[in-house]
Design a protein around this motif. Structure first.
Motif, short mmCIF file in Angstrom:
data_model
loop_
_atom_site.label_atom_id
_atom_site.label_comp_id
_atom_site.label_asym_id
_atom_site.label_seq_id
_atom_site.Cartn_x
_atom_site.Cartn_y
_atom_site.Cartn_z
N SER A 117 88.14 25.71 41.90
CA SER A 117 88.46 25.46 43.06
C SER A 117 87.92 24.21 43.82
O SER A 117 88.69 23.75 44.74
CB SER A 117 87.73 26.71 44.01
OG SER A 117 86.38 26.63 43.83
N THR A 118 86.79 23.77 43.46
CA THR A 118 86.47 22.24 44.17
C THR A 118 87.59 21.20 43.51
O THR A 118 88.08 20.63 44.32
CB THR A 118 85.23 21.98 43.33
OG1 THR A 118 84.12 22.74 43.72
CG2 THR A 118 84.77 20.58 43.75
N LEU A 119 87.96 21.28 42.16
CA LEU A 119 88.95 20.41 41.89
C LEU A 119 90.41 20.41 42.43
O LEU A 119 90.73 19.65 42.93
CB LEU A 119 89.11 20.30 40.23
CG LEU A 119 87.93 19.77 39.30
CD1 LEU A 119 88.33 20.15 37.94
CD2 LEU A 119 88.04 18.48 39.64
N PHE A 120 90.57 21.78 42.76
CA PHE A 120 92.00 22.10 43.54
C PHE A 120 91.91 21.49 44.66
O PHE A 120 92.83 21.05 45.50
CB PHE A 120 92.18 23.46 43.15
CG PHE A 120 93.16 24.08 44.03
CD1 PHE A 120 94.59 23.94 43.40
CD2 PHE A 120 93.15 24.72 45.27
CE1 PHE A 120 95.63 24.29 44.46
CE2 PHE A 120 94.52 25.22 46.09
CZ PHE A 120 95.89 24.74 45.53
N GLY A 121 90.76 21.89 45.45
CA GLY A 121 90.58 21.51 47.08
C GLY A 121 90.53 19.89 47.14
O GLY A 121 91.07 19.57 47.85
N VAL A 122 89.74 19.39 46.24
CA VAL A 122 89.80 17.92 46.51
C VAL A 122 91.39 17.36 46.25
O VAL A 122 91.61 16.56 46.88
CB VAL A 122 88.72 17.29 45.44
CG1 VAL A 122 88.81 15.79 45.62
CG2 VAL A 122 87.34 17.78 45.86
#
Length: 293
Positions: free
Chosen positions: A243-248
Motif C-alpha cells: 500500500s505504501t508503494l502504491f500510494g507513493v
C-alpha cells in the motif's frame, strides 16, 4: 493525524493572518484538494466494483466527496473502503468555518485555549468509537494549532517532545479506548511544544520536503488497497509495503500531471514568510508544503 491537525490549524491561521483574502484562500484550497481527490474517487469507482461488485461504492463515494464521512461513519457505518476520508471531512469543514470566525470575530489566544479545553471536555462525553471521527469531537488539535499561531516563538528544545511523540506510538494502543482519549491530548500537547520551539533543521531536508508535497496524495491513494488487503487476511508487513508503494507511486503520478495543471504562484504564503512564518516553520517543511500548495 493528531499531529497533522495541530500543524494544520497553526499554519492555516498564519497564512490567513498574513493575507486575509477569503476568495483567494478558498480558491487555493479548492485547487490543492479537490482535483487529486476527484481523481482518486474516479479511479475507485472504476476499480472497486470489479473487485467487490455487491458493495454500494457510489454511496460511499458520494459521502466522501461531500465531506460527510466524519458523521456517516459513526452514525451509519459507511463509507467502508473510503473510511479514511473522515479526516479530510474534518479538514474541509475547518477550512470552511475557521476563516470566517478568525476574520470576523478575531478570537485571541485565551479564547481559543478556552475553546480547546471545552471541546476536550465535550469529547469525553462520548465513547471514543462515536467521537473519534466527528468534527465536533475531534477538532481539538485544529483549535489548539489556531491558538498557537497567536503566540510568539519560544526558545524551547524540541527533541524531548519528538521523543515523546515516538513514545506515544509505542505506548498507546490503537484498539484501546483510553489511548484514543488520553493519547490524543498528549500528542496534541507534544506537538504544540514542538511548534513553539526550535524546529529541527533535518526536517527541512529535500527528500522530506518532496515527501511533504506527496503526502496528501499518499493519504488519498493508499487506504482502499490497504483496507482490502487487510480484509483478505494478508500479512501486515506485506500490506504495509504494497500500500505504501502504491500510494507513493500514485501520489507522484497525480502530483506531476493533474496537480501540476492547477499549481500557481503562492503569494499568501510568501507574505506569511516575510512576516517571519517561514523561519519559524522551516523545520516542518513536509507539512508546510502540503498546506502551502
Amino acid at each position: 493525524m493528531d499531529v497533522f491537525f495541530v500543524l494544520s490549524g497553526y499554519l492555516i491561521t498564519q497564512v490567513l493572518l498574513a493575507n486575509p483574502d477569503l476568495p483567494t484562500f478558498y480558491w487555493r484550497r479548492f485547487k490543492r484538494l479537490v482535483p487529486p481527490f476527484a481523481l482518486m474517487l474516479a479511479a475507485y469507482l472504476w476499480a472497486a466494483p470489479k473487485v467487490e461488485p455487491n458493495h454500494p461504492h457510489w454511496r460511499d463515494a458520494l459521502a466522501a466527496f461531500f465531506h460527510l464521512s466524519d458523521y456517516t461513519l459513526p452514525l451509519y457505518q459507511f463509507p467502508d473502503y473510503l473510511r479514511h476520508t473522515w479526516s479530510l471531512a474534518i479538514e474541509e469543514q475547518f477550512y470552511l468555518l475557521w476563516p470566517l470566525i478568525l476574520l470576523r470575530k478575531k478570537p485571541g489566544f485565551t479564547v481559543l485555549i478556552a475553546a480547546w479545553a471545552a471541546l476536550t471536555v465535550w469529547k469525553f462525553q462520548w465513547g471514543w468509537s462515536a467521537a473519534y471521527t466527528r468534527f465536533d469531537t475531534h477538532c481539538t488539535g485544529l483549535v489548539l494549532g489556531c491558538a498557537l499561531a497567536m503566540l510568539p516563538r519560544f526558545n524551547l528544545p524540541t527533541w524531548p517532545f519528538l521523543l515523546g511523540l515516538l513514545g506515544c506510538v509505542l505506548v498507546f494502543k490503537f484498539n484501546d479506548a483510553s489511548s484514543h482519549e488520553t493519547g490524543v491530548i498528549v500528542v496534541e500537547l507534544f506537538t504544540a511544544c514542538i511548534l513553539l520551539g526550535n524546529a529541527p533543521k533535518w526536517l527541512s531536508a529535500r527528500s522530506l520536503v518532496y515527501l511533504g508535497k506527496l503526502s496528501y496524495g499518499i493519504y488519498l491513494w493508499h487506504f482502499a488497497l490497504a483496507y482490502w488487503m487487510h480484509k483478505q487476511g494478508m500479512r501486515w508487513d506485506f500490506v504495509l509495503a504494497a500500500s505504501t508503494l502504491f500510494g507513493v507511486g500514485m501520489a507522484a503520478l497525480s502530483y506531476h500531471t493533474l496537480e501540476a495543471l492547477f499549481r500557481s504562484n503562492r503569494p499568501a504564503l510568501d507574505a506569511a514568510a516575510r512576516h517571519g512564518e517561514g523561519d519559524h516553520v522551516a523545520g516542518f517543511q513536509p507539512q508546510l508544503e502540503r498546506e502551502r500548495s
